[in-house]
Design an enzyme around this catalytic site. Structure first.
Site, PDB file in Angstrom:
ATOM      1  N   PHE A 188       0.835  -1.195   0.000  1.00 26.14           N
ATOM      2  CA  PHE A 188       0.000   0.000   0.000  1.00 26.14           C
ATOM      3  C   PHE A 188       0.874   1.251   0.000  1.00 26.14           C
ATOM      4  O   PHE A 188       1.848   1.317   0.747  1.00 26.14           O
ATOM      5  CB  PHE A 188      -0.829   0.087   1.291  1.00 26.14           C
ATOM      6  CG  PHE A 188      -1.789  -1.040   1.520  1.00 26.14           C
ATOM      7  CD1 PHE A 188      -3.100  -0.970   1.075  1.00 26.14           C
ATOM      8  CD2 PHE A 188      -1.395  -2.182   2.222  1.00 26.14           C
ATOM      9  CE1 PHE A 188      -4.002  -2.006   1.322  1.00 26.14           C
ATOM     10  CE2 PHE A 188      -2.283  -3.220   2.476  1.00 26.14           C
ATOM     11  CZ  PHE A 188      -3.599  -3.133   2.020  1.00 26.14           C
ATOM     12  N   ASP A 189       0.476   2.247  -0.772  1.00 27.12           N
ATOM     13  CA  ASP A 189       1.005   3.592  -0.582  1.00 27.12           C
ATOM     14  C   ASP A 189       0.325   4.138   0.679  1.00 27.12           C
ATOM     15  O   ASP A 189      -0.687   3.590   1.129  1.00 27.12           O
ATOM     16  CB  ASP A 189       0.652   4.427  -1.825  1.00 27.12           C
ATOM     17  CG  ASP A 189       1.015   5.899  -1.661  1.00 27.12           C
ATOM     18  OD1 ASP A 189       2.031   6.202  -1.006  1.00 27.12           O
ATOM     19  OD2 ASP A 189       0.275   6.749  -2.199  1.00 27.12           O
ATOM     20  N   GLY A 190       0.862   5.219   1.237  1.00 24.02           N
ATOM     21  CA  GLY A 190       0.277   5.773   2.461  1.00 24.02           C
ATOM     22  C   GLY A 190      -0.765   6.840   2.204  1.00 24.02           C
ATOM     23  O   GLY A 190      -1.967   6.602   2.297  1.00 24.02           O
TER      24      GLY A 190
END
Length: 337
Positions: A188-190
């Site tokens: 996941f990106d943040g």
């Protein structure tokens, strides 16, 4: 894992998935809806549809219903979900908290036979089908309490995000990579994916220096949640079920945070936010603005979620299957074609 099935009959020997598995009820299950173009490679069929229209398309699909479709971008992710289910079933035979995969397609019912044949060919467990014959699937996604929707159609994904459903547009990797078949690996990106886009707005509107300052000032104030926080939470719940059976080292789920943030200046707030939610992430990678593609090659996730097409394209080029989350301020700066 052995023993009689629910109906008291012995399970068939040698089958990887017991035939008598009751499908989990939607309220206990983690429902993952995938479109036919996410699950299978339908590029050629799509071309026929666009160039020759729906009648020719349906005719082509019927003529080829015994020709197995090749895997699409979500295929290995779905296979990995099913591996997790098989492991959960061994440890918790009477528990219904596992993945429930729904095929959500606006295909016409006549195309269903080819889809069913292909699903059976690969031994996938997909019992629930929604074939909406050209109608938008959003209403059905809500009815199924969908936890994640993956599609190749960016407009439908946008619609789902606006309806509050975690959703992403799937992009095929440009290279073939070997994926783990014993561990579901999700990256996941943040910002604007797990978290809201509040910090990204500051970067875009006031620049990086102001952003670093803001993140340090607000280090102890948790970020608001983003569209995929719920799915990370679902993965975490399942991980805990393995930990409870002493399977931490042999857990078939691994999660990664891959963010352009730099650890020193803006990393603490992210980690403290996850902690405030009671969520663990297995690996956190702070790249301080370096490209994500090379790191993702090392991680080999089945899927990588990001809100910026720039990172999606970088991941794709090096062979990572990426999913674009059309959420937050980055969408104003990059209308994808």
């Amino acid at each position: 894992g052995g023993g009689p099935g629910r109906a008291g009959r012995p399970r068939a020997a040698g089958r990887r998935y017991p035939p008598l598995v009751p499908q989990p009820k939607p309220q206990h299950a983690i429902t993952v809806a995938v479109s036919s173009r996410a699950l299978f490679d339908l590029v050629e069929e799509r071309r026929i549809y666009e160039e020759q229209g729906v009648e020719k398309y349906v005719e082509y699909q019927q003529d080829n219903e015994n020709v197995t479709l090749k895997p699409g971008p979500a295929f290995y992710f779905v296979k990995a979900l099913e591996h997790v289910n098989a492991r959960l079933l061994e440890l918790y035979p009477d528990d219904e908290e596992r993945f429930d995969i729904v095929l959500m397609t606006n295909n016409h019912a006549q195309v269903g036979v080819r889809l069913i044949n292909s699903i059976n060919h690969y031994g996938l467990t997909i019992e629930r089908f929604c074939m909406t014959g050209g109608k938008s699937p959003i209403g059905y996604l809500t009815a199924y309490l969908t936890n994640l929707y993956l599609s190749a159609d960016s407009e439908k994904v946008q619609e789902a995000i606006e309806a509050g459903i975690a959703s992403a547009t799937m992009f095929t990797a440009n290279k073939d990579v070997a994926y783990s078949d014993t561990q579901l690996r999700v990256a996941f990106d943040g910002d604007a994916v797990l978290f809201s886009d509040e910090s990204e707005q500051i970067v875009k509107e006031q620049g990086l220096d102001r952003f670093f300052e803001h993140e340090q000032l607000n280090e102890n104030k948790p970020l608001a949640q983003g569209p995929l926080k719920g799915f990370l939470e679902d993965l975490g719940k399942l991980q805990k079920k393995f930990y409870a059976k002493n399977e931490r080292l042999n857990c078939p789920i691994r999660t990664f945070l891959v963010t352009a943030r730099s650890a020193a200046s803006s990393g603490a707030r992210v980690l403290k936010t996850l902690r405030s939610w009671g969520l663990e992430i297995d690996e956190a990678l702070f790249l301080a603005g370096a490209p994500k593609g090379p790191i993702l090659v090392k991680i080999r996730p089945h899927i990588f979620f990001d809100d910026q097409m720039f990172h999606i394209e970088g991941a794709q080029k090096l062979g990572t299957i990426a999913a674009h989350v059309p959420y937050g301020i980055a969408q104003k700066y990059h209308k994808s074609a």
